[in-house]
Write a protein that holds these residues in place. Structure first.
Motif, short mmCIF file in Angstrom:
data_model
loop_
_atom_site.label_atom_id
_atom_site.label_comp_id
_atom_site.label_asym_id
_atom_site.label_seq_id
_atom_site.Cartn_x
_atom_site.Cartn_y
_atom_site.Cartn_z
N SER A 9 1.04 -1.56 -0.24
CA SER A 9 -0.41 -0.09 0.15
C SER A 9 0.92 1.42 -0.17
N VAL A 10 0.31 2.14 -1.18
CA VAL A 10 1.31 3.61 -1.44
C VAL A 10 0.03 4.71 -1.10
N LYS A 11 0.71 5.58 0.41
CA LYS A 11 -0.36 6.54 0.44
C LYS A 11 -1.55 5.94 0.80
N GLY A 12 -1.68 4.50 1.05
CA GLY A 12 -3.00 4.02 1.66
C GLY A 12 -3.92 3.11 1.22
N ARG A 13 -2.91 3.18 -0.37
CA ARG A 13 -3.42 3.20 -2.02
C ARG A 13 -2.89 1.59 -2.21
N PRO A 14 -3.48 0.25 -2.40
CA PRO A 14 -2.37 -0.75 -2.49
C PRO A 14 -2.37 -0.85 -3.70
N GLY A 41 -2.76 2.44 -14.80
CA GLY A 41 -3.59 3.66 -15.18
C GLY A 41 -2.55 5.22 -15.36
N PRO A 42 -2.71 6.75 -15.88
CA PRO A 42 -2.42 7.27 -16.24
C PRO A 42 -0.56 7.57 -15.41
N GLY A 43 0.23 7.87 -16.32
CA GLY A 43 1.40 8.74 -15.06
C GLY A 43 2.37 7.12 -14.73
N ILE A 44 2.77 7.60 -13.43
CA ILE A 44 3.79 6.38 -13.15
C ILE A 44 3.17 6.07 -11.68
N PRO A 45 2.58 4.68 -11.26
CA PRO A 45 2.10 4.50 -9.93
C PRO A 45 2.58 5.07 -8.57
N ASP A 50 7.39 8.53 -1.33
CA ASP A 50 5.53 8.23 -1.12
C ASP A 50 5.60 7.14 0.44
N GLU A 51 4.97 7.88 1.64
CA GLU A 51 4.63 5.94 2.71
C GLU A 51 4.00 5.35 2.18
#
Length: 350
Positions: A9-14, A41-45, A50-51
């Motif tokens: 999970s990065v910034k609360g998003r798996p 998705g768009p751009g980089i993941p 990032d926490e």
């Protein structure tokens, strides 16, 4: 074997991924992981710093940050390799930010808490010696200012799943069950070297006050594992006392021997017989007659790997428990696997 779900999970998003490798060690202050991220998705993941957290089937494994993001693509597809580091990276890479840089009447735990400029946090699992004054050298990291005294006192510095520094001087516990050839060992290898083994380790130091032999020419000596004369002389860091010199001599003899004696075992899954995730600095029974091992060993490091099909394996690097501050395992292994086991070191004044 339990089906394991690793969630990064990065910034609360798996972030979905196709493979993962997770590393932790009792001899390193920072755990790390690498993921092949499946991103459409768009751009980089994600981005560096990032926490992030890592869980295994709901159990916390690591707390820290995204370290590297490496992307590549051709005309039709793209790939991203994302690495993770524990919060403790700030304790190993960033300078202590303290104008005075002075702590009086403090043990290692007090020093760690006083100079934790980045809020990493500390777990104390070792009894350490108090010193009258500790001074930060300009530019040094928290790990650097702790490591010198930790080495002198036989203390390991590693990290916890919560991303805190851990100070420990012996194995934290033991794993259920055993590692046995023909039962749950998928593969194994052993490395035996005499390069770091010595017959005697002598630690010499001085006190800052006094001109007597005990102040200027103190020495402690511990027996090593080498069967021929090989002497290592180590200058003691800091204020020399009988207790400190003897402890350092025993620790250095065991660590030096342990550096050249290790085995690596790969087992299926991520857990022991009781369902505990394999962890560094824990004991486990090993029975592998082809390697000549029949005794308790301590896990120096654990690497957990999961491939795209969900297959899971753990690769364990193991040593004689005495190499990491543990007790004599008193097994039936070939003598080549043993670390020095003397009860104490000898002290004398010049």
């Amino acid at each position: 074997m339990t089906l394991e779900t690793i969630v990064f999970s990065v910034k609360g998003r798996p972030l979905p991924h196709t493979s993962a490798t997770l590393d932790e060690s009792a001899e390193e202050a920072v755990r790390n992981a690498v993921f092949d991220v499946a991103w459409t998705g768009p751009g980089i993941p994600c981005a560096p710093d990032d926490e992030a957290t890592i869980t295994i089937s709901g159990e916390l494994w690591g707390t820290g940050y995204v370290r590297d993001v490496r992307g590549a693509h051709d005309e039709n597809s793209r790939t991203y390799a994302v690495s993770f580091v524990s919060k403790t990276c700030d304790a190993t890479e960033c300078s202590v930010d303290d104008l005075e840089g002075l702590k009086r009447d403090a043990d290692l735990g007090d020093i760690a808490e006083a100079f934790d400029s980045y809020g990493v946090g500390v777990e104390i699992k070792a009894n350490t010696i108090r010193k009258s004054v500790h001074k930060i050298r300009p530019g040094e990291t928290l790990f650097q200012t702790l490591e010198t005294d930790a080495r002198a006192q036989g203390v390991l510095i590693y990290d916890s799943p919560e991303g805190k520094l851990v100070l420990a001087d012996k194995p934290e516990g033991r794993h259920a069950g055993a590692l046995r050839r023909g039962v749950n060992i998928e593969s194994a290898s052993g490395s035996l070297s005499g390069a770091t083994s010595f017959s005697k380790v002598k630690v010499r130091g001085q006190a800052s006050i006094g001109v007597s032999a005990s102040a200027l020419r103190a020495e402690a000596e511990a027996k090593g594992a080498s069967r021929r004369k090989r002497v290592l002389i180590v200058p003691f860091e800091g204020e020399a006392t009988s207790e400190r010199l003897k402890k350092r001599a025993k620790w250095e003899a065991r660590r030096a021997s342990g550096e050249g004696v290790t085995c690596t075992i790969t087992v299926p899954g991520f857990r022991d017989e009781a369902g505990r995730l394999w962890q560094r600095n824990r004991l486990v029974e090993v029975d592998d007659d082809w390697l000549g091992i029949e005794q308790d060993m301590v896990i120096a490091s654990a690497k957990l790997s999961q491939d795209g099909a969900g297959g899971t394996t753990t690769t364990l690097s193991l040593k004689d428990p005495r190499a990491l501050g543990g007790d004599n395992p008193r097994g039936k292994s070939n003598d080549a696997w043993a670390a020095p086991g003397s009860a104490d070191a000898d002290y004398r004044e010049g």
